[in-house]
Design an enzyme around this catalytic site. Structure first.
Site, PDB file in Angstrom:
ATOM      1  N   ASP A  11      -5.890   3.833  -2.874  1.00  0.00           N
ATOM      2  CA  ASP A  11      -6.425   3.107  -1.736  1.00  0.00           C
ATOM      3  C   ASP A  11      -6.439   1.587  -1.981  1.00  0.00           C
ATOM      4  O   ASP A  11      -6.587   1.169  -3.129  1.00  0.00           O
ATOM      5  CB  ASP A  11      -7.825   3.614  -1.375  1.00  0.00           C
ATOM      6  CG  ASP A  11      -8.786   3.694  -2.555  1.00  0.00           C
ATOM      7  OD1 ASP A  11      -8.356   4.072  -3.663  1.00  0.00           O
ATOM      8  OD2 ASP A  11      -9.975   3.378  -2.376  1.00  0.00           O
ATOM      9  N   HIS A  70      -8.344  -1.011  -4.580  1.00  0.00           N
ATOM     10  CA  HIS A  70      -8.727  -0.041  -5.603  1.00  0.00           C
ATOM     11  C   HIS A  70      -7.501   0.411  -6.402  1.00  0.00           C
ATOM     12  O   HIS A  70      -7.585   0.664  -7.610  1.00  0.00           O
ATOM     13  CB  HIS A  70      -9.397   1.156  -4.921  1.00  0.00           C
ATOM     14  CG  HIS A  70     -10.277   1.950  -5.813  1.00  0.00           C
ATOM     15  ND1 HIS A  70     -10.875   3.112  -5.402  1.00  0.00           N
ATOM     16  CD2 HIS A  70     -10.669   1.775  -7.098  1.00  0.00           C
ATOM     17  CE1 HIS A  70     -11.593   3.614  -6.402  1.00  0.00           C
ATOM     18  NE2 HIS A  70     -11.483   2.824  -7.440  1.00  0.00           N
ATOM     19  N   GLU A 127     -15.293  -0.069   2.121  1.00  0.00           N
ATOM     20  CA  GLU A 127     -14.536   1.144   2.452  1.00  0.00           C
ATOM     21  C   GLU A 127     -14.140   1.106   3.919  1.00  0.00           C
ATOM     22  O   GLU A 127     -14.967   0.791   4.783  1.00  0.00           O
ATOM     23  CB  GLU A 127     -15.387   2.389   2.192  1.00  0.00           C
ATOM     24  CG  GLU A 127     -15.848   2.565   0.763  1.00  0.00           C
ATOM     25  CD  GLU A 127     -14.986   3.553  -0.009  1.00  0.00           C
ATOM     26  OE1 GLU A 127     -14.017   4.089   0.580  1.00  0.00           O
ATOM     27  OE2 GLU A 127     -15.293   3.778  -1.188  1.00  0.00           O
TER      28      GLU A 127
END
Length: 277
Positions: free
Chosen positions: A187, A177, A104
């Site tokens: 994302d 993603h 992330e």
């Protein structure tokens, strides 16, 4: 940027901040993971996102969160399954948590223009130099997106390079993603140079040089140059044609086309772009 190392399925280095996430304990099956999934947090900052994802009652997690200064929070060991992909499907596979490491990046995601500022879904506002107008790979119209920092991109590159080279894993794929959950997730979005990023790490002559995000000082040398959604003469136009002398920043090259940024981003035939004199 200080060097990173892999030690017993954990990152080591001055920029690494370990955080305990005991809710994740299932180990990958033999031969896994073989994929890295890139995400954005859509949160206020890296620390708050890390604190949120490590909570016992939150059914989501990730292996790493990379902050905007290149700091790295590790929540889950790389040999342990994290809950970052959710319902997902790509190339005949489903439920990518079983196959992948989730990274992330601290980024607000999609922004809304409010006056001269740009607002995230959680209310925080950003300035013009932190926003990019671009067409998402799964959409057809340009919208505003929070930009990534060079420090984030470089930290992510170093991590991915370590994982790819490590004999402990079988990394052969890097996906967004948005590619494994299209329509549900957006994302890391068009502000992250995903195609160039994975191409340089997996397919081209790999080096330890930082990934260059853009080539500046380029101008249009045609009278009117169409700017398109995709690198194809058949692709939809995303704006009025660019005029001779229009300055552009080249973000990516693909099959004889440049993805360029002016007031928006789109694809143009590279033969009509030259270095500014």
């Amino acid at each position: 940027m200080n060097e990173l190392a892999l030690v017993n399925h954990k990152l080591a280095g001055d920029r690494v901040i370990p955080m305990n996430c005991p809710k994740n304990f299932d180990k990958f099956t033999p031969g896994m993971p073989d994929t890295i999934i890139i995400h954005y947090t859509a949160g206020r900052d890296a620390l708050s996102s890390a604190e949120y994802l490590r909570k016992d009652d939150i059914k989501a997690s990730a292996h790493l969160i990379i902050g905007r200064n290149g700091e790295i929070y590790q929540l889950v060991d790389f040999n342990t399954v994290a809950w970052h992909a959710g319902e997902s499907q790509y190339a005949g596979r489903t439920f990518f948590n079983r196959y992948s490491i989730g990274i992330e990046l601290d980024n607000a995601g999609r922004l809304e223009k409010v006056g001269t500022e740009f607002q995230a879904w959680f209310g925080k506002k950003y300035q013009q130099n932190d926003a990019l107008l671009a067409v998402h790979r799964n959409e057809s119209h340009p919208t505003w997106w929070h930009t990534y920092t060079p420090e984030q991109i470089e930290a992510c590159r170093q991590v991915c390079d370590l994982l790819i080279k490590s004999p402990a894993y079988s990394i052969s794929s890097i996906l967004g993603h948005e590619e494994i959950a299209p329509g549900r997730k957006t994302d890391p979005g068009p502000a992250f140079p995903l195609d160039k990023f994975r191409s340089m790490l997996l397919f081209q002559n790999r080096t330890d040089e930082p990934i260059q995000l853009a080539m500046e000082g380029k101008v249009v040398n045609a009278d009117l140059l169409n700017i398109r959604q995709d690198p194809s003469i058949e692709a939809k136009k995303v704006a009025q044609p660019l005029k001779t002398g229009t300055e552009v920043t080249v973000l990516e090259e693909k099959n004889g086309w440049y993805r360029v940024e002016t007031k928006i981003t789109g694809w143009v035939s590279k033969g009509y772009i030259e270095t500014k004199q």
